[in-house]
Design an enzyme around this catalytic site. Structure first.
Site, mmCIF file in Angstrom:
data_model
loop_
_atom_site.group_PDB
_atom_site.id
_atom_site.type_symbol
_atom_site.label_atom_id
_atom_site.label_comp_id
_atom_site.label_asym_id
_atom_site.label_seq_id
_atom_site.Cartn_x
_atom_site.Cartn_y
_atom_site.Cartn_z
ATOM 1 N N ASP A 1 0.806 -1.231 0.000
ATOM 2 C CA ASP A 1 0.000 0.000 0.000
ATOM 3 C C ASP A 1 0.836 1.278 0.000
ATOM 4 O O ASP A 1 0.329 2.348 -0.272
ATOM 5 C CB ASP A 1 -0.920 0.020 1.221
ATOM 6 C CG ASP A 1 -1.989 -1.048 1.139
ATOM 7 O OD1 ASP A 1 -2.454 -1.328 0.025
ATOM 8 O OD2 ASP A 1 -2.351 -1.611 2.191
ATOM 9 N N MET B 1 -6.280 -2.274 -4.908
ATOM 10 C CA MET B 1 -6.129 -2.248 -3.452
ATOM 11 C C MET B 1 -5.735 -0.860 -2.949
ATOM 12 O O MET B 1 -5.205 -0.049 -3.697
ATOM 13 C CB MET B 1 -5.054 -3.245 -3.014
ATOM 14 C CG MET B 1 -5.519 -4.682 -2.981
ATOM 15 S SD MET B 1 -4.173 -5.773 -2.380
ATOM 16 C CE MET B 1 -5.073 -7.327 -2.228
#
Lengths: 406, 406
Positions: A141, A185
């Site tokens: 991330d 994501m």
């Protein structure tokens, strides 16, 4: 006095986290101040239960660097507050650290794992013979603060950029109007969604729409952009973060509204792409498809970035050096010195400044109609996604991976 | 008398269909009997509207071979019955063929595209100066009869095998019980699902469950297998075809029950994985995730199989030779002579024996607990997924692709 080192992995997997592990093992084996090199299976949860392997004689570093996910396994474990020092898990960890004569504890993980390092450093603070607790960052991330980027992000970004480029080709073949929504994501931070935008930032025209979680999502504006694109192109491609929210901060999409939460109290997300697919079908009525990139963006080792893997390895080695200097309660981080030629410097930062905090895409990079922002984003991402990693294939042509879990 | 050749693409994309196109263009340019080489944009739909490009001087064959999807675009067009010979599309095609002096019409596609070749050959049958109509197979589904396999299948199979291998790594990291359901393309034929099973067939233990559309799916038996696997392994991985049906022939999964159909009257499928995810959650209650591999399995050019690309190129070249011999109403096909060393022979078959028929996984390969079946499947798939295709990267490290659509 020589002590032993233990290393473990925690949180979600990535393609680079085993490269950091390989760096730790290699440097620890070579360090005169370190005796045995142990690996903890399934993070602190396994360590407290005595699930430990001896890595002192492990030498397949290149194959480990090419192995996705976590060779030591992982856990999602939130330690109790430090004032509960007699909590069973703390007692168990103390016993295991003593039994294995642990002088150095290195933990590879993301935000929640840094919380673990932070708590353990505080728990043992001021004690004679306290182990050194050091964090090593990883997260696809890219949402850890105080570091230019995180190991694992480069490989995930490369997978997304190249896959998006292929999806754009695939969806361009028909003359009939069609909309393709690609869900990426990134719960709160749009770094991976920016990577999916790279085919456009690097000279192309698509994806047409890029929706970051940092920017409030307006369904009407989204539909307007889809219609506008369809007026001059038979197909629309949108890259959308799984975590986009409306102006009231509510997650866009049906299942997000169910109120389900994961172990850490984060909203459980799925189906933003499906939701927008339904919206386009209902409001515009053309052919529409949603694609959830899913686990592939974090496990596609065949497309790992060499820059990411080598940097992750170097970071693991630097972690051992920092631990030997006694830097407890700290995390190794990256300072970028230059985009081109790409150059970074390793440093350490206080882990309590990292734990449970998120680094979002900065304000200045959220307006993707701004050419300067686009140029800066491209220059930021490009060096992280370069180079191919050697693959270890067996007689069938399949990758061979390392695992320390029996 | 030298005539012109036109080539077009139709149906769904794959990674190898442009390699076949490159073979056709290269051979046609070199053939003394052929004057101009034309490409039809968007299949017969575009050709009848005069959307034609001249490829006589196109020479970037290697880059075209490395381009996924369809450089000429595609269509999904079902021609009217041949007795409607005055239908507008037939009249338009006649006019365009005459205008461009077409002697050879080569059509690259799957079952439905072969129906187009079949109808055009019949429409012109017995006419003096009728063009030669020849089909070139492609489909990731590998479901064409009378050919050992189809171009495009090998690359899709390679993507699925390697991606499945990575997903197995990714899902093995936690100690808590978890089920991962991977949904694979293949409406009626289980060839792609078999490819997703390759990590097990090539010596591994997972995926634990492999569900082909050819085998009636029993939800109780599926749950039993999940529970049985969880009794000795913390995680279960299942590879499931999008087209699995119950013993009454009804598609498994909610949206499949809506009765929606595509242009060709095929049931519109999505969500079998999601459906089974819900089933496991409800009946077993453990952590469960479904993954739809989606378009990536048919467009991942970065992982194309060299064997597939080179064979597709050779097949395109063979198509031109067959056309020059006047083989109208036929399709180029592959006979396998040997698995190891891998060897195939090119031949042609009557297109009406291919059109609208499907080649399913044979009966003898449906019982995956039979070691002999598994060995044969592995030997069938392995040679099709070997070798890496050279990539053409621009200054940013991104693939450069060819398109003939403006």
């Amino acid at each position: 006095m020589r002590k032993n080192l233990i290393v473990a992995q925690s949180g979600g997997p990535s393609v680079a986290i085993n490269a950091t592990l390989a760096g730790v093992i290699a440097a620890a084996q070579a360090a005169p101040g370190i005796d045995r090199v142990y690996g903890g299976i399934h993070g602190v949860e396994g360590i407290q239960a005595g699930k430990i392997v001896d890595l002192t004689d492990f030498h397949e570093m290149e194959k480990l660097k090419a192995t996705p996910a976590m060779a030591l396994g992982s856990c999602r474990c939130k330690l109790p507050p430090v004032d509960q020092k007699d909590a069973p898990i703390y007692q168990n960890l103390r016993r295991v650290f003593a039994e294995y004569d642990i002088g150095y504890f290195l933990y590879i993980g993301g935000n929640d794992s840094m919380d673990t390092v932070c708590k353990l450093a505080r728990l043992f603070a001021g004690e004679p013979d306290a182990p050194v607790f050091l964090g090593l960052p990883k997260t696809v991330d890219n949402d850890l603060p105080l570091t230019d980027h995180t190991p694992g992000y480069g490989s995930a970004a490369k997978y997304l950029a190249i896959t998006m480029n292929e999806i754009i080709q695939d969806t361009a073949i028909y003359a009939v109007p069609a909309v393709t929504i690609v869900e990426v994501m990134g719960r709160n931070a749009g770094w991976l969604t920016l990577a999916a935008g790279m085919p456009r930032f690097a000279g192309g025209t698509k994806p047409d729409i890029i929706a970051l979680p940092e920017v409030p999502f307006d369904e009407e504006e989204f539909l307007r952009q889809v219609r506008e694109t369809l007026s001059h192109s038979p197909n629309v491609v949108a890259a959308v973060s799984e975590g986009i929210r409306d102006k009231n901060g509510e997650y866009v999409g049906s299942s997000a509204k169910s109120g389900a939460v994961d172990t850490f109290g984060h909203a459980y997300l799925s189906g933003v792409g499906k939701y927008l697919e339904g919206l386009v079908k209902k409001e515009i009525g053309c052919k529409v498809r949603s694609i959830e990139i899913n686990l592939m963006q974090r496990c596609a080792a065949h497309l790992a970035s060499l820059a990411d893997i080598e940097e992750s390895f170097a970071l693991g080695k630097a972690g051992v050096a920092s631990a030997l200097r006694g830097e407890t309660g700290r995390m190794v981080a990256l300072d970028r010195l230059s985009d081109s030629p790409y150059s970074v410097k390793l440093k350490t930062v206080a882990v309590e400044e990292v734990a449970n905090l998120e680094q979002l895409v900065p304000e200045k990079w959220r307006d993707l109609s701004d050419p300067k922002a686009v140029e800066e984003i491209r220059d930021y991402i490009l060096p992280l996604i370069q180079g191919e990693v050697p693959q270890f294939r067996n007689e069938y042509g399949f990758n061979e991976y390392i695992t320390f879990m029996k």
